[in-house]
Design a protein around this motif. Structure first.
Motif, PDB file in Angstrom:
ATOM      1  N   CYS A 141     -22.963 -25.436   0.554  1.00 59.11           N
ATOM      2  CA  CYS A 141     -24.347 -25.645   0.727  1.00 59.11           C
ATOM      3  C   CYS A 141     -23.969 -27.004   1.441  1.00 59.11           C
ATOM      4  O   CYS A 141     -25.171 -27.569   2.262  1.00 59.11           O
ATOM      5  CB  CYS A 141     -24.926 -26.060  -0.593  1.00 59.11           C
ATOM      6  N   CYS A 165     -24.136 -30.122  -2.508  1.00 57.65           N
ATOM      7  CA  CYS A 165     -23.752 -30.451  -4.229  1.00 57.65           C
ATOM      8  C   CYS A 165     -22.379 -31.256  -4.456  1.00 57.65           C
ATOM      9  O   CYS A 165     -21.885 -31.626  -3.601  1.00 57.65           O
ATOM     10  CB  CYS A 165     -23.494 -28.977  -4.940  1.00 57.65           C
ATOM     11  N   CYS A 210     -19.276 -29.717  -3.099  1.00 57.95           N
ATOM     12  CA  CYS A 210     -19.179 -29.704  -1.651  1.00 57.95           C
ATOM     13  C   CYS A 210     -18.936 -31.233  -1.222  1.00 57.95           C
ATOM     14  O   CYS A 210     -18.177 -31.309  -0.146  1.00 57.95           O
ATOM     15  CB  CYS A 210     -20.424 -29.153  -1.150  1.00 57.95           C
ATOM     16  N   CYS A 250     -18.748 -24.214  -4.786  1.00 58.14           N
ATOM     17  CA  CYS A 250     -20.070 -24.778  -4.283  1.00 58.14           C
ATOM     18  C   CYS A 250     -20.702 -24.543  -5.615  1.00 58.14           C
ATOM     19  O   CYS A 250     -20.921 -23.377  -5.964  1.00 58.14           O
ATOM     20  CB  CYS A 250     -20.693 -23.917  -3.255  1.00 58.14           C
TER      21      CYS A 250
HETATM   22 ZN   LIG Z   1     -22.414 -26.819  -2.483  1.00 52.56          ZN
END
Ligand SMILES: [Zn+2]
Ligand SMILES: [Zn+2]
Length: 355
Positions: free
Chosen positions: A98, A101, A104, A112
């Motif tokens: 994404c 987050c 990430c 993720c």
């Molecule tokens: Zn993520």
């Protein structure tokens, strides 16, 4: 001209594949449309087809286009894409996190926290969203890597395989001048072998059997241990003068190998697990041994942050990915290709489809 429809290999139900004409996807403003030139069959593909990953929601819908180990050309790019243009030769990663987050943000995008939530931008191509067993697909630029000029599309389609090996090696490192072992000389293990040699291990021991073990010898393994003929732990200890190896990459997913790996490590040694251990007969090693010998055990998922390095290793000849390609088929013969790959017919290692 981009045709309105394209050929695709659809999974219409578990164990049911069909070559069909479907609409060519159109890239969003942040996406790139790619012409798929080569897509390698991964060990997970036949398992998904059989329904063995239904619990993981792979695939989430039918019909579904599988395929995540691919290389091809950029055909067009959405208006907000700046890094790619038509004609670029690229290879793909399956995971696109994404991007926002906590995992990430620290580079762990294969973990993720928004996995499967496409509204957050997450994509898992060929698992949760459409893949590359077709002529065209749309990708986030984050999932693409430019491929060096001296690599064919088929060779570059092994990026995923090599990347998985390299991420596994990143988890526990390589002792330069040391001794490493690999359990399971499948495509990932054979990439790991060449990388570990290239990264300076003095000796690499490969535990396996039959044709693939022989290929490991051809690709530079120093010792081949055939577990059908000898006790791998005894043999590894013999080779290392009773000390055990510094690191092990466990790429076999075998039910009885975890205890073997722990017993074949030196005190303070490290093991990384790349296989899936879903077999109910899996035997776990006695945990006290891990404590008493300070054994590090890690798992590694997929191939984050390794793709450019893996491509460079292909280009430099450190990893001879093309030596792993045993068969090439057109998309129309996907089922035949799958049969040869899954049943390891005719010395199959990596089977590549050229749509
Ligand atoms: Zn993520
Ligand atoms: Zn794969």
């Amino acid at each position: 001209m981009i045709p309105k429809t394209m050929k695709a290999c659809l999974l219409t139900a578990y164990n049911k594949l069909e070559i069909a004409e479907v609409p060519t996807p159109e890239p969003g403003p942040d996406e790139v449309l790619c012409r798929i030139r080569a897509v390698a069959i991964c060990g997970t593909d036949p398992e998904i087809i059989k329904g063995n990953h239904a619990k993981k929601n792979w695939p989430p819908v039918f019909p579904f286009i599988l395929g995540h180990e691919w290389a091809g050309e950029v055909i067009s790019a959405g208006e907000r894409v700046t890094e790619y243009k038509a004609g670029d030769r690229v290879a793909g990663e399956a995971h696109r996190g994404c991007g926002t987050c906590a995992n990430c943000m620290t580079g762990h995008y294969t973990l993720c926290l928004n996995y499967g939530k496409s509204e957050t931008g997450h994509r898992h191509y060929g698992f949760m969203v459409s893949g590359a067993n077709c002529e065209y697909n749309v990708y986030s630029p984050k999932a693409l890597h430019k491929i060096p000029d001296n690599l064919s599309f088929a060779h570059a389609s092994l990026l995923d395989t090599a990347g998985v090996a390299l991420h596994g090696i990143d988890m526990i490192g390589v002792s330069s001048g040391g001794t490493a072992a690999i359990w399971g000389p499948g495509p990932i293990g054979l990439c790991a072998l060449q990388m570990i040699k290239g990264m300076g291990a003095a000796r690499v021991i490969v535990v396996g059997r039959r044709h693939r073990l022989q290929v490991a010898g051809e690709l530079g393994a120093d010792f081949l241990v055939d577990y059908e003929k000898e006790d791998p732990v005894k043999r590894v200890l013999e080779i290392t003068g009773g000390r055990g190896v510094d690191e092990i990459q466990e790429c076999s997913g075998g039910a009885n190998v975890l205890g073997q790996c722990v017993a074949a490590l030196r005190k303070g040694g490290k093991i990384n697990l790349i296989g899936f251990y879903d077999d109910p007969k899996v035997i776990f090693p006695p945990l006290t041994n891990l404590v008493m010998n300070e054994i590090t055990v890690t798992g590694s998922r997929a191939n984050p942050n390794v793709s450019d390095r893996a491509l460079n290793m292909f280009a430099a000849g450190i990893v001879k990915g093309d030596k792993l390609i045993s068969h090439v088929f057109p998309l129309e013969q996907y089922e035949k290709a799958l049969d040869i790959f899954s049943n390891r017919k005719d010395g199959a290692i990596k089977v590549v489809i050229e749509p």
